[in-house]
Design a protein around this motif. Sequence first.
Motif, PDB file in Angstrom:
ATOM      1  N   ALA A 285     -65.616 -47.822  17.950  1.00 43.04           N
ATOM      2  CA  ALA A 285     -64.579 -48.072  18.954  1.00 43.04           C
ATOM      3  C   ALA A 285     -63.397 -47.131  18.759  1.00 43.04           C
ATOM      4  CB  ALA A 285     -64.115 -49.532  18.875  1.00 43.04           C
ATOM      5  N   TYR A 286     -63.019 -46.923  17.509  1.00 46.64           N
ATOM      6  CA  TYR A 286     -61.890 -46.027  17.213  1.00 46.64           C
ATOM      7  C   TYR A 286     -62.170 -44.603  17.696  1.00 46.64           C
ATOM      8  CZ  TYR A 286     -58.899 -42.897  14.555  1.00 46.64           C
ATOM      9  OH  TYR A 286     -58.033 -41.896  14.207  1.00 46.64           O
ATOM     10  N   VAL A 287     -63.326 -44.074  17.349  1.00 50.10           N
ATOM     11  CA  VAL A 287     -63.652 -42.694  17.717  1.00 50.10           C
ATOM     12  C   VAL A 287     -63.793 -42.562  19.234  1.00 50.10           C
ATOM     13  CG1 VAL A 287     -65.313 -40.816  17.458  1.00 50.10           C
ATOM     14  CG2 VAL A 287     -64.780 -42.274  15.501  1.00 50.10           C
ATOM     15  N   TRP A 288     -64.459 -43.529  19.857  1.00 52.14           N
ATOM     16  CA  TRP A 288     -64.716 -43.465  21.293  1.00 52.14           C
ATOM     17  C   TRP A 288     -63.425 -43.579  22.108  1.00 52.14           C
ATOM     18  CZ3 TRP A 288     -68.575 -41.821  24.129  1.00 52.14           C
ATOM     19  CH2 TRP A 288     -68.653 -42.179  25.474  1.00 52.14           C
ATOM     20  N   ILE A 289     -62.561 -44.507  21.709  1.00 54.66           N
ATOM     21  CA  ILE A 289     -61.352 -44.774  22.499  1.00 54.66           C
ATOM     22  C   ILE A 289     -60.172 -43.925  22.052  1.00 54.66           C
ATOM     23  CG2 ILE A 289     -59.660 -46.541  23.137  1.00 54.66           C
ATOM     24  CD1 ILE A 289     -61.909 -48.630  22.736  1.00 54.66           C
ATOM     25  N   ARG A 290     -59.880 -43.922  20.735  1.00 50.35           N
ATOM     26  CA  ARG A 290     -58.670 -43.269  20.228  1.00 50.35           C
ATOM     27  C   ARG A 290     -58.816 -41.769  20.093  1.00 50.35           C
ATOM     28  NH1 ARG A 290     -54.411 -47.186  19.913  1.00 50.35           N
ATOM     29  NH2 ARG A 290     -55.504 -49.172  19.982  1.00 50.35           N
ATOM     30  N   TYR A 291     -59.981 -41.320  19.688  1.00 48.23           N
ATOM     31  CA  TYR A 291     -60.178 -39.884  19.476  1.00 48.23           C
ATOM     32  C   TYR A 291     -60.674 -39.185  20.738  1.00 48.23           C
ATOM     33  CZ  TYR A 291     -61.978 -35.482  17.701  1.00 48.23           C
ATOM     34  OH  TYR A 291     -62.234 -34.147  17.520  1.00 48.23           O
ATOM     35  N   LEU A 292     -61.763 -39.698  21.294  1.00 51.28           N
ATOM     36  CA  LEU A 292     -62.341 -39.042  22.466  1.00 51.28           C
ATOM     37  C   LEU A 292     -61.654 -39.438  23.766  1.00 51.28           C
ATOM     38  CD1 LEU A 292     -66.127 -39.316  21.553  1.00 51.28           C
ATOM     39  CD2 LEU A 292     -64.679 -37.279  21.426  1.00 51.28           C
ATOM     40  N   GLY A 293     -60.866 -40.516  23.754  1.00 51.16           N
ATOM     41  CA  GLY A 293     -60.138 -40.916  24.952  1.00 51.16           C
ATOM     42  C   GLY A 293     -61.034 -41.469  26.040  1.00 51.16           C
ATOM     43  N   GLN A 294     -62.168 -42.047  25.642  1.00 53.27           N
ATOM     44  CA  GLN A 294     -63.112 -42.562  26.623  1.00 53.27           C
ATOM     45  C   GLN A 294     -62.787 -44.013  26.987  1.00 53.27           C
ATOM     46  OE1 GLN A 294     -65.192 -40.687  28.148  1.00 53.27           O
ATOM     47  NE2 GLN A 294     -65.098 -38.865  26.844  1.00 53.27           N
ATOM     48  N   ASN A 295     -63.487 -44.505  27.987  1.00 50.53           N
ATOM     49  CA  ASN A 295     -63.227 -45.831  28.534  1.00 50.53           C
ATOM     50  C   ASN A 295     -63.739 -46.931  27.610  1.00 50.53           C
ATOM     51  OD1 ASN A 295     -63.456 -48.267  30.142  1.00 50.53           O
ATOM     52  ND2 ASN A 295     -63.049 -46.970  31.917  1.00 50.53           N
ATOM     53  N   GLY A 296     -62.846 -47.824  27.199  1.00 49.02           N
ATOM     54  CA  GLY A 296     -63.239 -48.914  26.324  1.00 49.02           C
ATOM     55  C   GLY A 296     -64.127 -49.933  27.002  1.00 49.02           C
ATOM     56  N   ASN A 297     -63.974 -50.113  28.311  1.00 49.09           N
ATOM     57  CA  ASN A 297     -64.811 -51.068  29.033  1.00 49.09           C
ATOM     58  C   ASN A 297     -66.283 -50.672  28.967  1.00 49.09           C
ATOM     59  OD1 ASN A 297     -62.491 -52.394  29.711  1.00 49.09           O
ATOM     60  ND2 ASN A 297     -62.406 -51.649  31.812  1.00 49.09           N
TER      61      ASN A 297
END
Length: 336
Positions: A285-297
Amino acid sequence: MPRQARLDAPGVLHHVMARGIEQSSIFRDSHDMEDFIDRIARIASKKDWFIYAWALMPNHFHLLARTGRKSLSGNMRSLMSGYAGYFNRRHKRHGHLFQNRFKSIVIEEETYFLELVRYIHLNPFRANIMEDISELEHYKYTGHSAIVGNADRPWQDTDEILGRFSTKHRHAIELYQEFLAAGATQGSRHELEGGGLVRSYGGWKEVEKLKRGREKYRTDERILGTSSFVEGILEEAEKQEEKKNTHVTMDSLIRNISKDMGINKEIILGRGRNRRAARARSILAYVWIRYLGQNGNQLAKVLGVSPQYVHRVSSQIEQDNAITSKEVEKWCNSIS
């Protein structure tokens, strides 16, 4: 973001700040302060950073630091995590000590270097820790006493400051003291702390958003400098976004993290309460949302959890400050 290119390379100047969680004290006595100073000194002695100004306050601290051989993020991780562990052991407490991650502003040196030295060193006086500004000269918990020659701190770069006033040492000290005293009546200068501050690790995407409206430069001071300096930082932020690992898919990221952590991919995707699997999901979740800026949903649907959950665990990983930039880059760049 972890990979900073030129912006977080040797020579970049930062005003760094961190506060205690819920405004709580991070220094309870002189022993705590001395321990923290020793940690700053050890990093500086290895030339991993160069310290010009600093101030320890009961619930926060300031540093004016230039990146050396090690990234600012790496240095701050060593400083804050190490100190938090010491503090919790000594005072028999648990949990986070600092409020979120550290904050930093990239500084345009020629315009703001001396202003920040003065601002940082006047913190105890502005907070009424002392009655007269002259008391700062023997106060042990800012860098001012070292600059005027009343404290022996060989790890603090005082020559860089005094050299901007005069080539003659004693005269330089006198001019510096006059300069400091002239700022005593200025009060709090929030423009030197910024508004929504850019973190040197993880914030360049937010800086890039300023391109949507140039009028925001003055009301949202994420970078401290002139218009040309701000424009240069914005251009660099755009370059960083272009370099981002846009080729990373969610499937490849899950595969890389599961392989590196020795966990079956299906376990990560399941809802089991296995601690290693939960840790892997949090990192994902950290890499996907915080680093890559992708959609958490999107990630929440894949994991079968709520959007609130993935945002909460990604925030926890960020606060723990335990993931290195090399690890993130490995997970994003690994070829399976």
